[in-house]
Design an enzyme around this catalytic site. Structure first.
Site, mmCIF file in Angstrom:
data_model
loop_
_atom_site.group_PDB
_atom_site.id
_atom_site.type_symbol
_atom_site.label_atom_id
_atom_site.label_comp_id
_atom_site.label_asym_id
_atom_site.label_seq_id
_atom_site.Cartn_x
_atom_site.Cartn_y
_atom_site.Cartn_z
ATOM 1 N N SER A 96 -18.343 3.869 2.532
ATOM 2 C CA SER A 96 -18.677 4.336 3.763
ATOM 3 C C SER A 96 -19.754 3.323 4.485
ATOM 4 C CB SER A 96 -19.394 5.953 3.486
ATOM 5 O OG SER A 96 -19.541 6.396 4.793
ATOM 6 N N ASP A 220 -8.336 10.554 6.679
ATOM 7 C CA ASP A 220 -10.029 10.563 6.594
ATOM 8 C C ASP A 220 -10.560 10.879 7.779
ATOM 9 O OD1 ASP A 220 -12.799 9.977 6.320
ATOM 10 O OD2 ASP A 220 -12.727 8.052 5.622
ATOM 11 N N HIS A 248 -12.716 11.470 2.511
ATOM 12 C CA HIS A 248 -13.565 10.482 2.513
ATOM 13 C C HIS A 248 -14.209 9.938 1.445
ATOM 14 C CE1 HIS A 248 -16.151 7.748 5.073
ATOM 15 N NE2 HIS A 248 -17.234 8.182 4.505
#
Length: 266
Positions: A96, A220, A248
């Protein structure tokens, strides 16, 4: 401050190995999120894990709103960890927002990292209608997100965990994510979330000079497929791969697929 305590650093695997893999977690989770991935690389690589300041078991006294209101503080932390541990020949796996931290670190500190793996990363979460960029969120959606965090952080953490983790047949995954979110002080979580969701690092991508792997999940909510395609198109010497899991957090929900993707790139 001792950096090992500051970032709760753990070094494992083959400490005599020529190559090192540094794993860096995303927002709301900690280094334990890689626990199902790390064992596959312990024989052949030195492994470095740490918690970002403000989360996990990092030293909370090290948190400064001024330092961490953007990504620069985390970029400096990463460089400090690598330099103070004298790490070399590094493949950096950033989940991320930590993927973008790795992007920035590779640019600001040439030679620090050899390879980048961006796991569910995004250079900008906010849509940009003028340029046609699709980030996944509009201003109204982000305003609602931050209002929910401020009004009832506990309820927001539960709902956000379910939305981003997906894998409804395994509710324990979302519950575990909610627990790590709720362990973060709400004021810190809100400040860091704003730094993440309002970032725009698209201009940095063309400056990346090292081999890069972009890993995209099948679905996602935080990082739609358009984003991974954008990363591949704008980062020189990059390639994209897709793992067949929703949510995610593929390293949590489908670790074997993530291991295979990393191993192939290595």
């Amino acid at each position: 401050m001792d950096i090992t305590r500051k970032n709760n650093i753990h070094v494992c695997g083959n400490t005599d190995a020529f190559q090192t893999i540094v794993f860096s977690h995303g927002f709301g989770i900690d280094q334990t999120s890689f626990s199902a991935v790390v064992p596959s690389f312990e024989k052949d690589y030195k492994i470095v894990l740490f918690d970002n300041v403000g989360g996990g078991k990092a030293d909370i006294t090290a948190f400064s709103p001024k330092r961490y209101e953007g990504l620069s503080g985390y970029v400096t932390d990463l460089a400090d960890i690598i330099q103070q541990l004298s790490l070399e020949h590094i493949t950096y796996v950033g989940h991320s927002v930590s993927g973008i931290v790795g992007v920035k670190a590779s640019i600001q500190y040439p030679g620090l990292i050899d390879k980048l793996i961006l796991l569910g990363s995004s250079p900008r979460y906010l849509n940009d209608p003028e340029s046609g960029y699709i980030g996944g969120f509009d201003k109204h959606a982000l305003n609602d997100l931050f209002a929910a965090m401020e009004n009832n952080y506990h309820a927001w953490a539960i709902g956000f965990s379910k939305l981003t983790m997906r894998n409804e047949d395994r509710p324990e995954l979302a519950a575990a994510f909610a627990a790590t979110l709720e362990a973060i002080r709400p004021d810190i979580a809100i400040l860091v979330a704003k730094a993440i969701f309002y970032l725009d690092c698209r201009q940095d991508l063309e400056k990346v000079t090292i081999p890069t792997l972009v890993v995209q999940t099948a679905e996602d909510i935080a990082v739609p497929p358009d984003v991974s395609e954008y990363l591949e198109a704008h980062i020189p010497n990059s390639r994209r791969t897709k793992v067949q899991t929703h949510g995610h957090f593929p390293h949590i929900s489908a670790p074997r697929e993530v291991v295979a993707a990393i191993a192939s790139f290595l």
